[in-house]
Write an enzyme that holds these catalytic residues in place. Structure first.
Site, PDB file in Angstrom:
ATOM      1  N   TRP A 131     -24.089  65.719  -2.869  1.00  0.00           N
ATOM      2  CA  TRP A 131     -23.690  64.764  -1.822  1.00  0.00           C
ATOM      3  C   TRP A 131     -22.960  63.558  -2.397  1.00  0.00           C
ATOM      4  CZ3 TRP A 131     -23.272  67.184   2.370  1.00  0.00           C
ATOM      5  CH2 TRP A 131     -24.215  68.133   2.773  1.00  0.00           C
TER       6      TRP A 131
ATOM      7  N   LYS B 162     -33.041  64.639   8.934  1.00  0.00           N
ATOM      8  CA  LYS B 162     -34.070  64.859   7.921  1.00  0.00           C
ATOM      9  C   LYS B 162     -35.354  64.112   8.263  1.00  0.00           C
ATOM     10  CE  LYS B 162     -30.476  66.576   5.545  1.00  0.00           C
ATOM     11  NZ  LYS B 162     -29.186  66.192   5.021  1.00  0.00           N
TER      12      LYS B 162
ATOM     13  N   ASP C 176     -26.613  56.258   0.310  1.00  0.00           N
ATOM     14  CA  ASP C 176     -26.890  57.352   1.246  1.00  0.00           C
ATOM     15  C   ASP C 176     -28.400  57.596   1.174  1.00  0.00           C
ATOM     16  OD1 ASP C 176     -27.281  59.796   2.495  1.00  0.00           O
ATOM     17  OD2 ASP C 176     -25.710  60.865   1.385  1.00  0.00           O
TER      18      ASP C 176
HETATM   19  C1  LIG Z   1     -27.864  66.280   4.654  1.00  0.00           C
HETATM   20  C2  LIG Z   1     -27.245  65.244   3.809  1.00  0.00           C
HETATM   21  C3  LIG Z   1     -25.926  64.811   3.999  1.00  0.00           C
HETATM   22  C4  LIG Z   1     -24.986  65.446   4.996  1.00  0.00           C
HETATM   23  O1  LIG Z   1     -25.301  65.113   6.258  1.00  0.00           O
HETATM   24  P1  LIG Z   1     -24.496  65.682   7.517  1.00  0.00           P
HETATM   25  O2  LIG Z   1     -25.158  64.945   8.620  1.00  0.00           O
HETATM   26  O3  LIG Z   1     -24.683  67.148   7.558  1.00  0.00           O
HETATM   27  O4  LIG Z   1     -23.062  65.293   7.339  1.00  0.00           O
HETATM   28  C5  LIG Z   1     -25.453  63.787   3.230  1.00  0.00           C
HETATM   29  N1  LIG Z   1     -26.220  63.223   2.289  1.00  0.00           N
HETATM   30  C6  LIG Z   1     -27.489  63.618   2.065  1.00  0.00           C
HETATM   31  C7  LIG Z   1     -28.300  62.949   1.012  1.00  0.00           C
HETATM   32  C8  LIG Z   1     -28.033  64.640   2.812  1.00  0.00           C
HETATM   33  O5  LIG Z   1     -29.292  65.039   2.594  1.00  0.00           O
END
Ligand SMILES: *Cc1c(COP(=O)(O)O)cnc(C)c1O
Length: 372
Positions: free
Chosen positions: A102, A195, A171
């Site tokens: 990511w 999540k 993030d």
């Molecule tokens: C799942 C995830 C993403 C991507 O998220 P989307 O909503 O599918 O774009 C980005 N960063 C992390 C750390 C993730 O776990």
């Protein structure tokens, strides 16, 4: 089959209490005679829902007053672009710490938009199995970017890099509200909801006031400017109303269970159970290094993942992994297949996963190990 224990990395399990409340209110929310799914986002009925969701995020995360809380769309992935478009506006340079898929995607997106990206540290050398320690980052960067919890690799920062006056962007999609976090250390935080917060569809952004610019990079679409959404109070266009409503309910569930501290206690207990079992097993091992381990995502391999690449070894490894995932599912433990980049298995044990779920997983693992 009744309810299963769902170890999916995302979208993932939600607290059962929340699902029951949603079911009870499905046909008629709060005497309005409508489902929240059917409401205008500008109605008197919806206004308290979004206001309460924001107030609860502020309360549980202790968000300082000089930060805005936004409910956006496009997932975590759209933030890769928004961060670059709105923050890389002075020197056009940004520093990224590359700790997995990511973070790498975020850096690639910034580069794609013309930002000069410096990878100031990376753990690619060891398959992203650890978090590099970067004491201090300085330079003429517009921002420094990290991914606090690496969902695929199962690693997590146990420290926050010191970036001085440079805004730190994180993030936190897969660790938001899993433990207390000092928001004031960051310029911008974002998390896709699927999540730890809600079903998929909303992305939470927490941004410090001074980073909400009137002048993003040239050509930035209106929808990708934070200012648009700050001015519109997250209602510039139609927001994902129902997801925001569920997010609010999850916030109340977290509060009833001790807030961020209560989550941390419960999450540490779950993670300790699982890592202790893995570390003392001859059959399984965790892939993330000690000192960098995620409380939320736990990838693990069996003794049949030897690293050997001959056909016979690979076939045996695949047979064991497939059997594990299949037999676990038959026992009501689902979505344990590992990400293809790590292989093996991965148990995501987000806030909503109960201690009983982790205990059931460990019992199954013991039984599977004794048979193989
Ligand atoms: C799942 C995830 C993403 C991507 O998220 P989307 O909503 O599918 O774009 C980005 N960063 C992390 C750390 C993730 O776990």
């Amino acid at each position: 089959m009744g309810r299963v224990y769902n170890f999916s990395a995302g979208p993932s399990c939600l607290p059962e209490e929340v699902l029951h409340e949603c079911a009870d209110e499905m046909m008629n929310f709060n005497g309005t005679g409508q489902s929240v799914m059917e409401m205008s986002h500008r109605s008197k009925a919806f206004e308290p829902i979004i206001c309460d969701a924001e107030a609860m995020v502020r309360k549980l995360m202790n968000v300082p007053e000089n930060y805005k809380v936004l409910f956006l769309q496009g997932g975590g992935s759209t933030q890769f672009a928004m961060v670059a478009e709105n923050l890389a506006i002075h020197t056009g340079k940004a520093a990224y710490i590359q700790t997995g898929v990511w973070a790498k995607k975020a850096a690639a997106e910034a580069r794609h938009l013309g930002v000069k990206v410096d990878i100031v540290a990376s753990s690619e050398d060891k398959g992203y199995s650890y978090i590099p320690h970067v004491e201090k980052i300085s330079g003429d960067y517009d921002y420094v970017y990290i991914c606090l919890n690496n969902t695929i690799m199962g690693t997590h920062y146990e420290y926050i890099p010191d970036t001085g006056d440079i805004p730190l962007v994180a993030d936190i999609s897969s660790c938001i509200l899993s433990e207390p976090l000092d928001v004031s250390r960051f310029g911008l935080l974002f998390a896709g909801a699927q999540k730890n917060l809600a079903p998929a569809g909303v992305t939470l952004v927490i941004i410090r006031d001074d980073l909400v610019t009137e002048t993003p990079r040239d050509g930035t679409p209106t929808m990708l400017s934070y200012k648009t959404h700050v001015d519109g109070g997250s209602l510039y266009n139609t927001p994902p109303c129902y997801t925001i409503y569920v997010l609010g309910k999850v916030m109340h569930w977290i509060e009833r269970n001790g807030g961020a501290e209560g989550m941390a206690k419960r999450n540490r207990e779950k993670a300790d159970l699982l890592y202790n079992y893995l570390d003392n097993s001859d059959f399984y091992h965790a892939t993330a290094e000690k000192g960098s381990r995620s409380l939320m995502n736990v990838p693990f391999l069996t003794k049949y993942s030897t690293g050997a690449t001959d056909e016979k070894s690979l076939a045996k490894e695949k047979e064991i992994n497939d059997a594990f995932v299949k037999e676990a599912a038959a026992s009501g433990l689902v979505n344990l297949k590992g990400h293809r980049l790590v292989g093996g298995m991965r148990a995501s044990i987000y806030n909503a996963m109960s201690i009983d779920g982790v205990k059931a997983l460990i019992s199954f693992m013991e039984e599977f190990a004794s048979k193989n």
